[in-house]
Design an enzyme around this catalytic site. Structure first.
Site, short mmCIF file in Angstrom:
data_model
loop_
_atom_site.label_atom_id
_atom_site.label_comp_id
_atom_site.label_asym_id
_atom_site.label_seq_id
_atom_site.Cartn_x
_atom_site.Cartn_y
_atom_site.Cartn_z
N GLY A 16 -4.73 -13.32 -17.64
CA GLY A 16 -5.92 -13.64 -18.42
C GLY A 16 -6.82 -14.66 -17.73
N HIS A 17 -7.98 -14.89 -18.32
CA HIS A 17 -8.92 -15.82 -17.71
C HIS A 17 -8.39 -17.26 -17.70
CE1 HIS A 17 -11.26 -15.93 -21.83
NE2 HIS A 17 -10.00 -16.23 -21.97
N ASN A 18 -8.66 -17.92 -16.58
CA ASN A 18 -8.30 -19.33 -16.40
C ASN A 18 -6.81 -19.60 -16.25
OD1 ASN A 18 -11.02 -19.48 -18.33
ND2 ASN A 18 -10.99 -20.80 -16.54
#
Lengths: 348, 348, 348
Positions: free
Chosen positions: A237-239
């Site tokens: 996922g993002h980050n």
């Protein structure tokens, strides 16, 4: 690739017992090996195979060497030595620089002369492709993407806008790196998309499996550290931050903003919630359900292994009332306690 | 995109405190923001960051406004206001109509003049592409596919025969929409394939993540409602219906003919059996195992969270005999009951 | 495709009651069928639909035939007969031999004159493509790949170097067959890649779903048996063997070197550890966690089905101390035992 045993011994840094002029040209399992094959014995419990093998040479531990009737290479870690030997016998194909006529390369892209851009590949504006990079058929490099020297995009890899790939990466077909992450704010029952401004940044020596996805960051970057190995069908996922040399097996999903330390091993089909902190040297077993941070090194597991469906049904029915069961046991304990006291009093 | 704070205040409909002539041109986290950056404070527990931030402006709640030394935009829902602000600062790229020379477009396809068909894309017979649609590199639109106005197929999206996509869709690389579903009838030990006649039909404002699959229906259609958001690596089986504004996180699988209501949130790696009925406003936690219908709104969970492997091993061993344990507790309860009765009798 | 009922009756080998000259040209559900539609009643509990259906003909069991007011085809297994009828009404599109001008075919590849190589497809050196094979848009056939007669690669399928596909395969978009498996030896904290020398070998009549991956073997081959059906998003690790006619539902992962027997059904999101031995006729329920070998035929399950989150939280908290709970029950049993003995003694 043909190699003399004496050369193999030198390059691998392990002693040889046998004819150094013999040549091996492939690897094979002990049972199927012929005189041109190199084999290995990783686990001594299979040492009986040594007796009948026709391998040209076997990599094994000193303790197993006496059983072999063929040439042997002595190693404290036969599996690692085998890995290195196989890399010598099967070198990565060398890259011939050029651009296939069916590829579509934006004039502003900078392609090193030693890099190969394969058939039907697309390289968009401002992309930078390093020395000896192999861009296989059907790959797409979005705007501003960069790929470090000696990286290999096997085929049909998609690097979305702004993605950075380090040196010596190996990325398999269907991988999607740097798509805009899944970020929304709720507006009543509707969802408002939040533009994803960060990038996906991969270090050096990273491997990404088939059909694996690494989303780009919402504001800051998603970061995959040096030496990280991701298997197939993984969702990052993002980050998310994955620390150096951590390896992740297939079908695992890591939710947004979770940070994973170095040298972790994460088995297949693990699920991690978002915003967690996972320390160095943490090991998750297959299908682990990770809902909180684990900062201490160690091995963690979860789940109920499969059992005959009838047994499972009975036990699961009980699980639904486990809390009540504990209360019943507490009551029993209290009753016994009370009876013992009475008895104690009556006996005294 | 550069925006003056007074314009931002007006467009977002939230009051500004500070110099309306100041300009912001990007978003950043409070800690990393500079004077050209817009930031936000979603959760008051991080309000200490306000003291040191150098942001050009911060979106925050009234109650936090006093701590900020920079311009502020006051919102009851800073995260939502931030989402809208980011959409202003980072507008979707505008689409320039045309067909890249490397694209392959069937003469019978109807492509709006304002739509873009990117490099190496393939558009087959009878496909209809609406106004301002962006078809990125490597996308494939099968026979009879239709894509509504203002939709964006980022890259390497596959829309199989007959798939219908509504307006303003956003579909990410590797998505496969409308493949023939997985349907077989058993013929002794062999499987006879059942032709899949339905379509995959997506409403307006749908988002589909990377490497996600939506199968087409067996006879009737598979239907994804307006405003539905699907993350990466999701499997939607044939004849599934997903209600409006339901959001599904990565790695989840929904088996054939299951119907999901509106405004549900389904976390990552959830598995749903087929032919279930899920109501509106139902929320499943990550890795939930959904084996029956849930028609009532609410939050549902399952699974065993990870624990140290030694603890897990001991507890799982006990789970295998949980049914027996309950029987043992019942026997104890009966024994105590009996003893109490006797005691009662003997004491009376 | 239009078919007279008398012809359908003959080709399906099932008796007709009604006008043999009537024509059907499509399939539909009982409720939506019109006079040109063929429908079926698989489960007698839905027989009420027979009364109102306007279908041209219905496939059903003898016992349900009296309720229908339309033509009927009598079958002991209506679902199977329906599958066969649908294959007659919706025949696979016939393949017209040729190579699309946008395809890139290496001169050393051997393409049968009756095979079709679609737009933007890439066929590399030494590949062999059989008679009437359909290679859809965007497919990539690596070096030395072979594809048997009558196989259909729908679109954007990647067959990596050396992959062998049997006859009559059906492979869906995003599938990646034969990527180098995920194999490393540890060298301190670093990972050394082990070249993957084996192939992925698929038998005849195999189906592979969208975005599914089958890795090639490390030394020996990964083998998918005749008649195996794999759904979407499945991971098959290196050196896995899947026996004939085994079917696997979406999102399942099978780790390296596990061997699965014939005629197994493996439901969705199952996870299997590596190096296991699974017998013939073994059935795993959805989300089963398979950590040991199961050699006996039967049905196996695992996992905790979803429940209201509050109940789940309470029960899971108890699970963490299940081992202790069993010890507490043991102590209670001992205490009762002791008390009974004392009582016995005191009463005697």
């Amino acid at each position: 690739m043909e190699v003399r045993l004496k050369e193999l011994s030198t390059r691998l840094g392990v002693p040889l017992r046998g004819d150094g002029e013999s040549v091996v040209s492939r690897v094979a399992q002990l049972a199927n090996a012929d005189s041109r094959s190199l084999s290995f014995l990783g686990d001594s419990k299979y040492r009986d195979h040594l007796v009948h093998t026709r391998a040209g040479a076997v990599i094994l531990k000193e303790a197993d060497a006496d059983l072999a009737k063929v040439a042997v290479l002595i190693s404290e870690n036969p599996y690692l030595t085998y890995a290195r030997a196989a890399c010598i016998l099967y070198p990565a194909p060398s890259v011939v620089g050029g651009v296939h006529p069916s590829a579509v390369v934006d004039p502003s892209a900078q392609i090193d002369a030693s890099a190969w851009i394969g058939p039907t590949a697309v390289v968009e504006a401002g992309a930078v492709v390093g020395a000896r990079v192999f861009v296989g058929p059907g790959c797409i490099l979005g705007e501003g993407v960069s790929v470090g020297d000696d990286s290999r995009l096997v085929a049909r890899v998609t690097l979305c806008t702004g993605t950075q790939v380090g040196k010596r990466a190996l990325i398999h077909p269907g991988a999607v790196i740097g798509r805009e992450g899944f970020g929304f704010a709720r507006d009543g029952s509707r969802w408002v998309r939040i533009p994803q401004i960060g990038r996906a940044v991969l270090g050096d020596d990273v491997e990404i499996g088939a059909n694996t996805s690494v989303d780009r960051g919402a504001i800051e970057n998603t970061v995959i550290g040096n030496g990280v190995k991701l298997d197939n069908h993984i969702q990052i996922g993002h980050n998310v931050v994955v620390g150096e040399n951590t390896a992740v097996a297939a079908n695992t999903g890591i939710s947004g903003s979770t940070r994973i330390g170095r040298n972790c091993t994460i088995a297949g089909a693990v699920g991690m919630a978002g915003h967690l902190e996972i320390g160095d040297d943490v090991h998750f077993a297959g299908m682990a359900m990770v809902t909180r941070s684990f900062t201490q090194p160690g091995s963690y597991s979860s789940g109920i292994p499969a059992m005959p469906s009838g047994d499972w049904r009975r036990n699961v029915a009980r699980f639904r009332h486990l809390d009540k069961l504990v209360r019943r046991v507490k009551q029993l304990e209290a009753a016994i306690e009370k009876m013992s006291e009475k008895k104690g009093r009556s006996e005294s």
